[in-house]
Write an enzyme that holds these catalytic residues in place. Structure first.
Site, PDB file in Angstrom:
ATOM      1  N   GLY A   1      18.406  19.486  -0.904  1.00 17.03           N
ATOM      2  CA  GLY A   1      19.582  20.028  -0.229  1.00 17.03           C
ATOM      3  C   GLY A   1      20.896  19.539  -0.833  1.00 17.03           C
ATOM      4  O   GLY A   1      21.813  20.317  -1.099  1.00 17.03           O
ATOM      5  N   ARG A   2      20.974  18.235  -1.096  1.00 14.40           N
ATOM      6  CA  ARG A   2      22.242  17.680  -1.600  1.00 14.40           C
ATOM      7  C   ARG A   2      22.448  17.953  -3.085  1.00 14.40           C
ATOM      8  O   ARG A   2      23.473  17.584  -3.653  1.00 14.40           O
ATOM      9  CB  ARG A   2      22.328  16.176  -1.284  1.00 14.40           C
ATOM     10  CG  ARG A   2      21.124  15.369  -1.699  1.00 14.40           C
ATOM     11  CD  ARG A   2      21.160  13.975  -1.068  1.00 14.40           C
ATOM     12  NE  ARG A   2      19.969  13.191  -1.350  1.00 14.40           N
ATOM     13  CZ  ARG A   2      18.851  13.218  -0.639  1.00 14.40           C
ATOM     14  NH1 ARG A   2      18.761  14.035   0.402  1.00 14.40           N
ATOM     15  NH2 ARG A   2      17.815  12.466  -0.944  1.00 14.40           N
TER      16      ARG A   2
ATOM     17  N   LYS B   1      18.497  25.441   3.838  1.00  8.98           N
ATOM     18  CA  LYS B   1      17.275  25.371   3.028  1.00  8.98           C
ATOM     19  C   LYS B   1      16.045  25.576   3.927  1.00  8.98           C
ATOM     20  O   LYS B   1      15.188  26.383   3.638  1.00  8.98           O
ATOM     21  CB  LYS B   1      17.207  24.016   2.308  1.00  8.98           C
ATOM     22  CG  LYS B   1      15.970  23.853   1.484  1.00  8.98           C
ATOM     23  CD  LYS B   1      15.936  22.520   0.759  1.00  8.98           C
ATOM     24  CE  LYS B   1      14.573  22.353   0.074  1.00  8.98           C
ATOM     25  NZ  LYS B   1      14.424  21.059  -0.571  1.00  8.98           N
TER      26      LYS B   1
ATOM     27  N   GLU C   1      22.547   9.450   1.073  1.00  6.65           N
ATOM     28  CA  GLU C   1      21.273  10.038   1.508  1.00  6.65           C
ATOM     29  C   GLU C   1      20.209   9.819   0.434  1.00  6.65           C
ATOM     30  O   GLU C   1      19.017   9.805   0.719  1.00  6.65           O
ATOM     31  CB  GLU C   1      21.450  11.535   1.809  1.00  6.65           C
ATOM     32  CG  GLU C   1      20.389  12.090   2.736  1.00  6.65           C
ATOM     33  CD  GLU C   1      20.705  13.472   3.281  1.00  6.65           C
ATOM     34  OE1 GLU C   1      20.903  13.624   4.497  1.00  6.65           O
ATOM     35  OE2 GLU C   1      20.761  14.419   2.482  1.00  6.65           O
TER      36      GLU C   1
ATOM     37  N   LYS D   1      17.285  13.072  14.972  1.00  3.58           N
ATOM     38  CA  LYS D   1      17.081  14.485  15.331  1.00  3.58           C
ATOM     39  C   LYS D   1      16.047  14.608  16.446  1.00  3.58           C
ATOM     40  O   LYS D   1      16.231  15.359  17.410  1.00  3.58           O
ATOM     41  CB  LYS D   1      16.571  15.269  14.115  1.00  3.58           C
ATOM     42  CG  LYS D   1      17.577  15.471  13.009  1.00  3.58           C
ATOM     43  CD  LYS D   1      16.975  16.402  11.954  1.00  3.58           C
ATOM     44  CE  LYS D   1      17.721  16.324  10.641  1.00  3.58           C
ATOM     45  NZ  LYS D   1      17.136  17.122   9.577  1.00  3.58           N
TER      46      LYS D   1
ATOM     47  N   HIS E   1      49.007   4.793   1.039  1.00  4.60           N
ATOM     48  CA  HIS E   1      49.890   4.558   2.186  1.00  4.60           C
ATOM     49  C   HIS E   1      49.098   4.293   3.455  1.00  4.60           C
ATOM     50  O   HIS E   1      49.654   4.373   4.552  1.00  4.60           O
ATOM     51  CB  HIS E   1      50.826   5.756   2.355  1.00  4.60           C
ATOM     52  CG  HIS E   1      51.730   5.917   1.172  1.00  4.60           C
ATOM     53  ND1 HIS E   1      52.916   5.233   1.042  1.00  4.60           N
ATOM     54  CD2 HIS E   1      51.562   6.629   0.030  1.00  4.60           C
ATOM     55  CE1 HIS E   1      53.475   5.549  -0.125  1.00  4.60           C
ATOM     56  NE2 HIS E   1      52.662   6.384  -0.755  1.00  4.60           N
TER      57      HIS E   1
ATOM     58  N   GLU F   1      21.969  22.588  14.210  1.00  6.44           N
ATOM     59  CA  GLU F   1      23.411  22.853  14.210  1.00  6.44           C
ATOM     60  C   GLU F   1      23.706  24.212  13.568  1.00  6.44           C
ATOM     61  O   GLU F   1      24.499  25.010  14.085  1.00  6.44           O
ATOM     62  CB  GLU F   1      24.158  21.758  13.428  1.00  6.44           C
ATOM     63  CG  GLU F   1      24.116  20.381  14.057  1.00  6.44           C
ATOM     64  CD  GLU F   1      22.910  19.555  13.645  1.00  6.44           C
ATOM     65  OE1 GLU F   1      21.895  20.154  13.200  1.00  6.44           O
ATOM     66  OE2 GLU F   1      22.963  18.322  13.784  1.00  6.44           O
TER      67      GLU F   1
END
Ligand code: F6P
Length: 547
Positions: free
Chosen positions: A266-267, A205, A352, A511, A383, A211
């Site tokens: 963004g999410r 965005k 977030e 960041k 399990h 990254e």
């Protein structure tokens, strides 16, 4: 009695402490209509919320709290394009991304729906070219591998949907996701790819995420190392972003950029051009089905009364456990292999959004907010970690999500999945009494002294709550509805807690510090004010990096 939110919050705590002494077993025994009454359905989803430690009075209280928190006004404000993301002064209109073409949704007087549909057409044309083989790589070959480079909201939604709808991918087209900047991921993938037939979708965005840009630069360097030239980049790199200038600075032709808008968080962005990898994989028609499913849920959310409203019910029940029972976590257990990424997606969506302790007015919230969301495939979890759910000391409310039909209904596999899903919810709710455990051991032929020894270990308290969410089948439409349902659930909780669910200032500090630490790796000069532990770790890392 007054209906102010403060009064309702205090009545809620009292009601929860009363419920703490009630067992679900007894509630079911006393009320044969409970399961039917405490269920709701919409948009291809069925919700059974009867196995919650709740009764009609408590639900009524929660509905009153929703009213007192002006949930109706908040829904209207969001769908109406008001700038409800107050700290970033932005509208929140992911719902406009799935609105039909004739809708009219305005931000500052401008109808955004034609812009949305123009971008959908742009994506459609491109996806059709790639999928038909008309889009050729630099050697003239068709694309076989799509690599989405993005992180957070530019990764988790497309990753989940592509995984869930993989059966719809044409043979010969594979979709991959690179989020982690650890070179192990990118290098491992690149070793399997052919430059001539790979398309990179650089998805960010902001187009400033370290990254993503680092991975994209390394992918471009790899591409150019193998023979292609700069002029070939346009055939193999496209971008998805709101930042055309940064895309162009990176070297991607703006003609190969797919855009969206600052009013898409963004999410909440998989419905926008961020879903390009999804459309490439499942095709434009199925992508529109995904949008249609989400839109059906939007309509349900806006119009259904609270008592039948899936996102509202889930949200209120969640608030009930966080604030009434002190539940610190919420588990998501998909009983459908296609939905195995759902917990990761919901972690970002929920944590977030509602991982906040300051109200919209800048005051301390004063009560617990978003829980830790976690989970894994339900069957695998049984399990691994379900022991704690059954007999641990923490109350862990859970959502089980299953599909009634699997792609090929392979038997007995699907029988086993559904049976376990239903059984675990039943076991968590019922538990096992001392009498039942004793009778079972007598039937096993155990001697009395062994029975006495084992009895405390074989008793389960039960009374552990679950929601069961059933999809008719995992299709683009039901998946769209499911994800939109969770988006709205998170929104409703944010309204009740009075937090802004659409910013994420908390991720910034790390960041900033990482940039300073990275600089210290080069210079050897410790960041000003750094503590002794951080300095020592920087020194250790620096020595390793410079070996
Ligand atoms: O750092 C958090 C975050 O900003 C998320 O909110 C977002 O989804 C992610 O990073 C990726 O951001 P972008 O799409 O701008 O690269």
């Amino acid at each position: 009695m007054s209906d102010s939110p403060a009064d309702l919050w205090s009545r809620l705590r009292q009601a929860a402490s009363h419920q703490a002494g009630v067992h679900l077993r007894d509630q079911f025994a006393a009320d044969p209509g409970r399961a039917e009454r405490m269920s709701a359905r919409s948009a291809g989803l069925f919700l059974d919320y009867s196995k919650n430690r709740i009764d009609d009075d408590a639900l009524g209280l929660l509905f009153a709290l929703a009213d007192a928190s002006d949930l109706r006004g908040a829904i209207d404000a969001m769908f109406g394009g008001e700038r409800i993301n107050s700290t970033e002064h932005r509208a929140v209109l992911h719902t406009a991304l799935r609105a039909p073409a004739d809708a009219d949704i305005r931000v500052d007087g401008h109808n955004v729906v034609p812009d949305v549909h123009a971008e959908l057409t742009h994506m459609t044309e491109f996806a059709e070219q790639v999928r038909s083989g008309a889009w050729r790589g630099h050697t003239g070959e068709a694309i076989t591998d799509i690599v989405n480079i993005g992180i957070g909201g530019s990764d988790l939604g497309p990753r989940l949907v592509c995984d869930a709808l993989r059966p719809l991918a044409p043979t010969g087209l594979r979709t991959h996701f690179v989020a982690n900047v650890d070179a192990g991921r990118l290098n491992g993938l690149l070793r399997q790819l052919d430059r001539a037939t790979t398309l990179f979708v650089v998805c960010s965005k902001s187009f400033s995420t370290q990254e993503t840009l680092t991975n994209a630069r390394s992918a471009r360097a790899w591409f150019l190392r193998g023979g292609p030239t700069e002029a070939d980049i346009g055939r193999h790199f496209v971008a998805v972003s709101t930042n055309a200038e940064a895309v162009s600075d990176f070297g991607i032709d703006p003609a190969n950029m797919f855009g969206f808008w600052d009013w898409v968080g963004g999410r909440y962005s998989l419905w926008s051009a961020v879903g390009l990898s999804i459309m490439l994989q499942i095709g434009p028609a199925a992508f529109r089905e995904l949008l249609a499913g989400a839109h059906a849920m939007d309509t349900h959310f806006r119009t259904a009364p609270w008592s039948e409203n899936l996102p509202v019910l889930l949200a209120l029940i969640g608030v009930w456990y966080v604030n009434g029972f002190g539940a610190a976590t919420h588990m998501i257990a998909p009983y459908d292999h296609g939905l195995r990424q759902l917990p990761s997606f919901l972690q970002q969506l929920d944590m977030e959004s509602n991982g906040k302790q300051t109200t919209r007015d800048g005051q301390p919230v004063g009560r617990a907010t978003g829980p830790v969301v976690w989970g894994n495939s339900g069957i695998n979890g049984q399990h691994a970690f379900y022991q704690l759910l059954h007999q641990g000391s923490q109350l862990v409310p859970a959502d089980f999500v299953a599909s009634l039909h699997s792609p090929d209904n392979t038997r007995p596999h699907h029988d086993i999945v559904l049976a376990n899903c239903i059984a675990q919810a039943q076991a968590l709710m019922m538990g096992r009494t001392a009498d039942e455990a004793r009778a079972e051991m007598v039937a096993e032929g155990l001697p009395p002294e062994r029975i006495a020894e084992l009895l405390p270990h074989r008793v389960f308290a039960g009374n552990r709550p679950t929601n069961l969410i059933l999809l008719d089948a995992l299709t683009p439409r039901t998946l769209g509805a499911l994800l939109a349902m969770y988006e709205h659930k998170v929104f409703v909780q944010g309204v009740l807690w009075h937090v802004n669910s659409f910013d994420q200032w908390g991720v910034e500090l790390g960041k900033q510090l990482a940039r300073r630490i990275e600089a210290a790796f080069e210079s050897g000069v410790m960041p000003a004010g750094a503590d002794s532990s951080t300095c020592r770790l920087i020194a250790l890392a620096r020595a390793a990096l410079h070996e």
